[in-house]
Design an enzyme around this catalytic site. Structure first.
Site, PDB file in Angstrom:
ATOM      1  N   TYR A  16       0.813  -1.210   0.000  1.00 18.53           N
ATOM      2  CA  TYR A  16       0.000   0.000   0.000  1.00 18.53           C
ATOM      3  C   TYR A  16       0.853   1.269   0.000  1.00 18.53           C
ATOM      4  CZ  TYR A  16      -4.361  -2.504   0.711  1.00 18.53           C
ATOM      5  OH  TYR A  16      -5.463  -3.303   0.539  1.00 18.53           O
TER       6      TYR A  16
ATOM      7  N   LYS B  68       3.074 -13.888   6.373  1.00 21.40           N
ATOM      8  CA  LYS B  68       3.359 -14.927   5.385  1.00 21.40           C
ATOM      9  C   LYS B  68       4.866 -15.145   5.353  1.00 21.40           C
ATOM     10  CE  LYS B  68       1.899 -17.864   2.286  1.00 21.40           C
ATOM     11  NZ  LYS B  68       1.271 -19.112   2.734  1.00 21.40           N
TER      12      LYS B  68
ATOM     13  N   ASP C  77      -2.592 -17.442   5.536  1.00 24.57           N
ATOM     14  CA  ASP C  77      -3.628 -18.279   4.945  1.00 24.57           C
ATOM     15  C   ASP C  77      -4.263 -19.192   5.975  1.00 24.57           C
ATOM     16  OD1 ASP C  77      -0.843 -19.063   4.537  1.00 24.57           O
ATOM     17  OD2 ASP C  77      -1.613 -20.939   3.734  1.00 24.57           O
TER      18      ASP C  77
ATOM     19  N   ASP D 258      -5.997  -5.955   5.544  1.00 27.56           N
ATOM     20  CA  ASP D 258      -7.100  -5.561   4.679  1.00 27.56           C
ATOM     21  C   ASP D 258      -7.987  -6.764   4.374  1.00 27.56           C
ATOM     22  OD1 ASP D 258      -8.732  -4.083   3.045  1.00 27.56           O
ATOM     23  OD2 ASP D 258      -7.246  -3.723   1.492  1.00 27.56           O
TER      24      ASP D 258
END
Length: 473
Positions: free
Chosen positions: A161, A232, A333, A357
């Protein structure tokens, strides 16, 4: 502060909120800038302001009230000033420190990519805070939506972002790709395809630590027991993996007496269960397959166990660790599965920008969608509270949209400035109205036996229920 912003005079009875030594000083008539919002924002803001003013009056009588100051962004600003985000709007929010906004249109055709992102970056509002909880009676796609009660702290200024990217085929993209392929990746097998668009993903220890610091402080203040770092890092080791590592670093360095990490809890629990357990035995229990690892790796785990026991067993052992805030981490995930299957095991999330987000919207889906999801963008000494949904222009000025997102964001705002009585009135008023099944069309169509009401009528019902609850008390 100025006498006016964008041609709107500052309410003469109002006073700005002060900030010194890390604390706000809130007058009885604080000036609060508001951005009405685009599209349905007009209907939503009218309804929400009525509820806010009624709640303040019911909580404090004539002793306190809000001095509202309209400032401009989005389509309304562009139509009046030919500027999507006028400088004086930012000045007003900065001078007054706390503001609230409705949904804004993302400009088309260049300039500012997102007004929301621009405001966060200009004011360094580094923490996007999204509480997600269930209100009884709201339709949900899951069997036990009441298990969802989390607060998501999403880093707001870094990650993808940051907007550092170049379009495929441009000279800038070619220059960067050539540098990567011919210098940074020279001699290796990895290559960036020459027709790629390229973006940069910055994640820093500074940005990470201040975000995680705020998340842990929130957990301690509001007696939440778990803070989960979402990342992640199994793939992106030096950005998201580093986010995890820096998160643990700040937790241990600044909150040592109040937190325990998940691995530390395993070590302490093993020792609590068997006081005679050796370091080697303890290590084997927290690291399955350790006997097949290299000697160097085994020594690393032995050292970790010994350091934990030597440094905190006296303060955290004997079961005392169970009363501490548990800091753990989960792969991004995996978390999407966990919030469906085990939502009640999570209480506070701290995440990089993109993960947060996704996660905040996924959690909101379980409790009625974005129409029921409040949000805030917080910096050091500043707070901008906002609707988390879009502008829905086809419903604009039809008095039909659910205003709960802005209303609940307002409740967050009042809690933020120390007016907790107002926040509770708003939340309880919304809860009672939903339980009575007097709801806007988005909820009514999914609730058997519900009565569909307009946006304005929903606000009136909330005010009525606030009054009834106060009379009952």
């Amino acid at each position: 502060m100025k006498a006016s912003y964008n041609g709107i005079a500052v309410p003469p009875e109002g006073k700005p909120i002060g900030y010194a030594g890390g604390k706000f000083s809130v007058p009885d008539t604080p000036i609060l800038p508001f951005i009405e919002g685009d599209g349905t924002g007009r209907d939503i803001w009218k309804a929400s302001r009525r509820v806010f003013d009624a709640a303040v009056e019911k909580a404090y009588g004539s002793r306190r009230r809000i001095a509202w100051l309209e400032v401009f962004a989005g389509e309304k600003a562009f139509n009046q000033f030919q500027d999507w985000l006028p400088a004086e709007t930012v000045d007003a929010i900065r001078d007054c420190r706390v503001a609230i906004k409705g949904p804004l249109t993302t400009p088309v055709g260049g300039g500012i990519r997102s007004l929301n992102v621009a405001l966060r970056q200009i004011m360094d509002l580094y923490a996007c805070v999204r509480p997600v909880r269930y209100f009884a009676g709201v339709p949900s796609p899951v069997k036990n939506p009441e298990r969802m009660n989390v607060v998501i702290f999403r880093e707001n200024t870094e990650d993808v972002y940051a907007g550092i990217e170049w379009r495929s085929g441009t000279p800038e993209a070619k220059q960067l790709i050539d540098f990567l392929n011919n210098t940074m990746l020279a001699g290796g097998k990895k290559r960036v395809r020459e027709d790629s668009g390229v973006g940069i993903k910055p994640i820093s220890p500074f940005g990470t630590k201040r975000l995680v610091r705020r998340a842990i402080a929130h957990a301690i203040e509001y007696k939440r027991r778990v803070v989960t770092l979402v990342h992640k890092g199994n793939i992106q080791k030096f950005t998201e993996g580093a986010f995890r590592d820096w998160g643990y670093e700040i937790a241990v360095a600044e909150f040592r007496g109040e937190i325990v990490t998940e691995r530390e809890s395993w070590i302490l629990d093993n020792k609590d269960r068997d006081a005679n357990m050796t370091v080697e035995q303890n290590a084997a229990m927290i690291e399955p397959g350790l006997e097949r690892a290299t000697e160097d790796f085994r020594k690393t785990i032995y050292a970790e166990v010994k350091k934990t026991l030597d440094s905190i067993y006296a303060t955290h052992g004997g079961g005392k660790w169970k009363s501490k805030v548990l800091v753990n981490d989960r792969i991004a995930d995996s978390v999407f599965q966990q919030v469906l299957l085990r939502a009640d095991e999570y209480q506070v999330f701290a995440t990089p920008n993109l993960n947060g987000d996704y996660l905040s919207d996924a959690c909101a889906a379980q409790v009625g969608g974005l129409g029921m999801a409040p949000g805030a963008n917080i910096g050091d000494g500043f707070g901008v509270f906002e609707a988390t949904h879009g502008t829905a222009p086809k419903y604009a000025d039809k008095d039909v949209i659910n205003p709960s997102s802005v209303m609940l964001s307002g409740a967050m705002m009042f809690d933020f400035i120390g007016w907790g009585e107002v926040a509770k009135l708003i939340e309880n008023g919304i809860a009672r109205t939903i339980q009575q099944k007097r709801v806007t069309y988005d909820l009514e169509r999914l609730m058997p036996g519900a009565t569909k009401v307009k946006t304005s009528e929903f606000a009136s019902a909330i005010i009525e229920n606030m009054l009834a609850a106060q009379a009952a008390d």
